[in-house]
Scaffold this active site. Structure first.
Site, PDB file in Angstrom:
ATOM      1  N   ASP A   8      41.892 -13.000  45.735  1.00 49.47           N
ATOM      2  CA  ASP A   8      42.243 -11.757  45.060  1.00 49.47           C
ATOM      3  C   ASP A   8      41.618 -10.615  45.853  1.00 49.47           C
ATOM      4  O   ASP A   8      41.008 -10.840  46.909  1.00 49.47           O
ATOM      5  CB  ASP A   8      41.759 -11.790  43.607  1.00 49.47           C
ATOM      6  CG  ASP A   8      42.586 -10.893  42.701  1.00 49.47           C
ATOM      7  OD1 ASP A   8      43.443 -10.131  43.200  1.00 49.47           O
ATOM      8  OD2 ASP A   8      42.374 -10.937  41.467  1.00 49.47           O
ATOM      9  N   GLU A  10      40.292  -7.263  44.220  1.00 53.06           N
ATOM     10  CA  GLU A  10      39.380  -6.329  43.557  1.00 53.06           C
ATOM     11  C   GLU A  10      37.910  -6.685  43.766  1.00 53.06           C
ATOM     12  O   GLU A  10      37.041  -5.817  43.757  1.00 53.06           O
ATOM     13  CB  GLU A  10      39.686  -6.258  42.056  1.00 53.06           C
ATOM     14  CG  GLU A  10      40.978  -5.556  41.716  1.00 53.06           C
ATOM     15  CD  GLU A  10      42.196  -6.479  41.734  1.00 53.06           C
ATOM     16  OE1 GLU A  10      43.279  -6.046  41.316  1.00 53.06           O
ATOM     17  OE2 GLU A  10      42.044  -7.651  42.163  1.00 53.06           O
ATOM     18  N   HIS A  60      46.850 -11.522  45.263  1.00 55.67           N
ATOM     19  CA  HIS A  60      46.701 -10.173  44.725  1.00 55.67           C
ATOM     20  C   HIS A  60      48.003  -9.398  44.732  1.00 55.67           C
ATOM     21  O   HIS A  60      48.688  -9.315  45.763  1.00 55.67           O
ATOM     22  CB  HIS A  60      45.668  -9.388  45.539  1.00 55.67           C
ATOM     23  CG  HIS A  60      45.579  -7.949  45.145  1.00 55.67           C
ATOM     24  ND1 HIS A  60      44.967  -7.536  43.980  1.00 55.67           N
ATOM     25  CD2 HIS A  60      46.039  -6.814  45.747  1.00 55.67           C
ATOM     26  CE1 HIS A  60      45.049  -6.222  43.883  1.00 55.67           C
ATOM     27  NE2 HIS A  60      45.701  -5.757  44.941  1.00 55.67           N
ATOM     28  N   HIS A 104      37.607 -10.830  40.061  1.00 58.91           N
ATOM     29  CA  HIS A 104      37.061  -9.742  39.239  1.00 58.91           C
ATOM     30  C   HIS A 104      36.974 -10.171  37.781  1.00 58.91           C
ATOM     31  O   HIS A 104      37.590 -11.151  37.368  1.00 58.91           O
ATOM     32  CB  HIS A 104      37.957  -8.505  39.350  1.00 58.91           C
ATOM     33  CG  HIS A 104      39.381  -8.783  38.968  1.00 58.91           C
ATOM     34  ND1 HIS A 104      39.810  -8.781  37.666  1.00 58.91           N
ATOM     35  CD2 HIS A 104      40.458  -9.116  39.727  1.00 58.91           C
ATOM     36  CE1 HIS A 104      41.107  -9.081  37.630  1.00 58.91           C
ATOM     37  NE2 HIS A 104      41.513  -9.299  38.878  1.00 58.91           N
ATOM     38  N   HIS A 115      40.228  -6.124  34.837  1.00 56.63           N
ATOM     39  CA  HIS A 115      41.485  -6.182  34.101  1.00 56.63           C
ATOM     40  C   HIS A 115      41.878  -7.648  34.011  1.00 56.63           C
ATOM     41  O   HIS A 115      41.218  -8.513  34.582  1.00 56.63           O
ATOM     42  CB  HIS A 115      42.595  -5.379  34.798  1.00 56.63           C
ATOM     43  CG  HIS A 115      43.008  -5.950  36.119  1.00 56.63           C
ATOM     44  ND1 HIS A 115      42.262  -5.790  37.273  1.00 56.63           N
ATOM     45  CD2 HIS A 115      44.074  -6.712  36.482  1.00 56.63           C
ATOM     46  CE1 HIS A 115      42.857  -6.410  38.274  1.00 56.63           C
ATOM     47  NE2 HIS A 115      43.963  -6.994  37.826  1.00 56.63           N
ATOM     48  N   GLU A 134      41.368 -13.781  34.444  1.00 61.65           N
ATOM     49  CA  GLU A 134      41.850 -14.521  35.615  1.00 61.65           C
ATOM     50  C   GLU A 134      40.877 -15.621  36.044  1.00 61.65           C
ATOM     51  O   GLU A 134      41.290 -16.700  36.476  1.00 61.65           O
ATOM     52  CB  GLU A 134      42.123 -13.535  36.750  1.00 61.65           C
ATOM     53  CG  GLU A 134      43.265 -12.580  36.399  1.00 61.65           C
ATOM     54  CD  GLU A 134      43.419 -11.426  37.358  1.00 61.65           C
ATOM     55  OE1 GLU A 134      43.218 -11.625  38.582  1.00 61.65           O
ATOM     56  OE2 GLU A 134      43.740 -10.309  36.905  1.00 61.65           O
TER      57      GLU A 134
END
Length: 276
Positions: A8, A10, A60, A104, A115, A134
């Site tokens: 990912d 972030e 991502h 994240h 998020h 996630e």
């Protein structure tokens, strides 16, 4: 040893803002190179531990962030979308371990760029009644097919979230959240050295496969928009618990794939920028 890496953005070293991680953002091109450096550190660690087969999944956003020419040559890249299993596309029981790079914390946490999958469109999620994002859903899905998560990298909040799910997972904090769009950063070389070292050390002992989950689970998602929840009720097996919350039951890998369908429905109904 076959290693699977889900990447990912972030939680990547140095990145703190939407402009760092969204195509078109003023610092996105730099951000995607930073992303490649973090995953390359993980690949080097896996190679040092004896990995002979490494799959990297760009997990991502548009899933076209990693430039193939920037990736370490020891790894193969899964790039683009749609993917039936999204952030875990290509993970099979033949792999020996999962590494999550740049992850994240979930929606509602005060972590960097926190998020759950879709910016603020998803207000909350639960797996078997437990708040999940996630990190937790990836961990549960990997475990359901017998794959242990060996290492996770991200900010300190992501690392803490992983520890709540499974304290045996090695975590590497590459930055320390000051707020949702601010962090104290580890020097890039130091952070990547820590990633490489953690992966090599974690994989130097043969990973123990997780026991596949038995019995059905329940995945529930509360959406910002009641119209999304209403539309999802047209999918067999999806039920409502209130005007904005839907749920479904089944095996975790199947629920992960079903959730991907839910997100595609939601994306067709909304046009809201994430991270606002």
């Amino acid at each position: 040893m076959r290693i699977y890496i889900s990447v990912d953005m972030e939680g990547v070293t140095g990145l703190v803002d939407a402009d760092d991680v969204q195509p078109g953002g003023r610092d996105y091109e730099r951000g995607r190179l930073m992303m490649a450096e973090d995953v390359n550190a993980a690949i080097r660690g896996a190679v040092a531990a004896g990995a002979t087969d490494i799959t990297v999944n760009d997990a991502h956003g548009p899933m076209r962030n990693l430039l193939p020419e920037s990736l370490h040559p020891a790894a193969r890249l899964i790039r683009g979308k749609p993917k039936q299993m999204g952030m875990l596309e290509g993970l099979t029981p033949e792999h020996d371990a999962v590494i999550c790079v740049g992850y994240h914390s979930r929606a509602g946490a005060l972590g960097v760029l926190s998020h759950s999958f879709m910016g603020h469109e998803i207000e909350d999620m639960w797996l078997d009644g437990r708040p999940v994002g996630e990190i937790g859903l990836a961990h549960a899905t990997a475990g359901a097919i017998g794959m242990p998560v060996a290492v996770l990298t991200g900010d300190d909040c992501a690392c803490a979230e992983m520890a709540e799910w499974d304290p045996s997972v090695t975590t590497v904090a590459v930055k320390y959240a000051r707020d949702r769009f601010a962090a104290e950063l580890r020097p890039a070389d130091e952070a990547r050295g820590a990633i490489e070292e953690a992966v090599a050390a974690s994989l130097s002992v043969p990973p123990k496969s997780s026991a596949p989950a038995a019995g059905p689970s329940t995945l529930a998602v509360r959406w910002q928009s009641a119209s999304v929840a209403s539309m999802l009720l047209g999918i067999p097996g999806v039920t409502a618990t209130d005007s904005r919350t839907v749920e479904a039951q089944g095996g975790v890998p199947g629920l992960y794939r079903l959730f991907g369908v839910w997100m595609r429905v939601a994306a067709s109904l909304t046009n809201q920028a994430p991270y606002c």
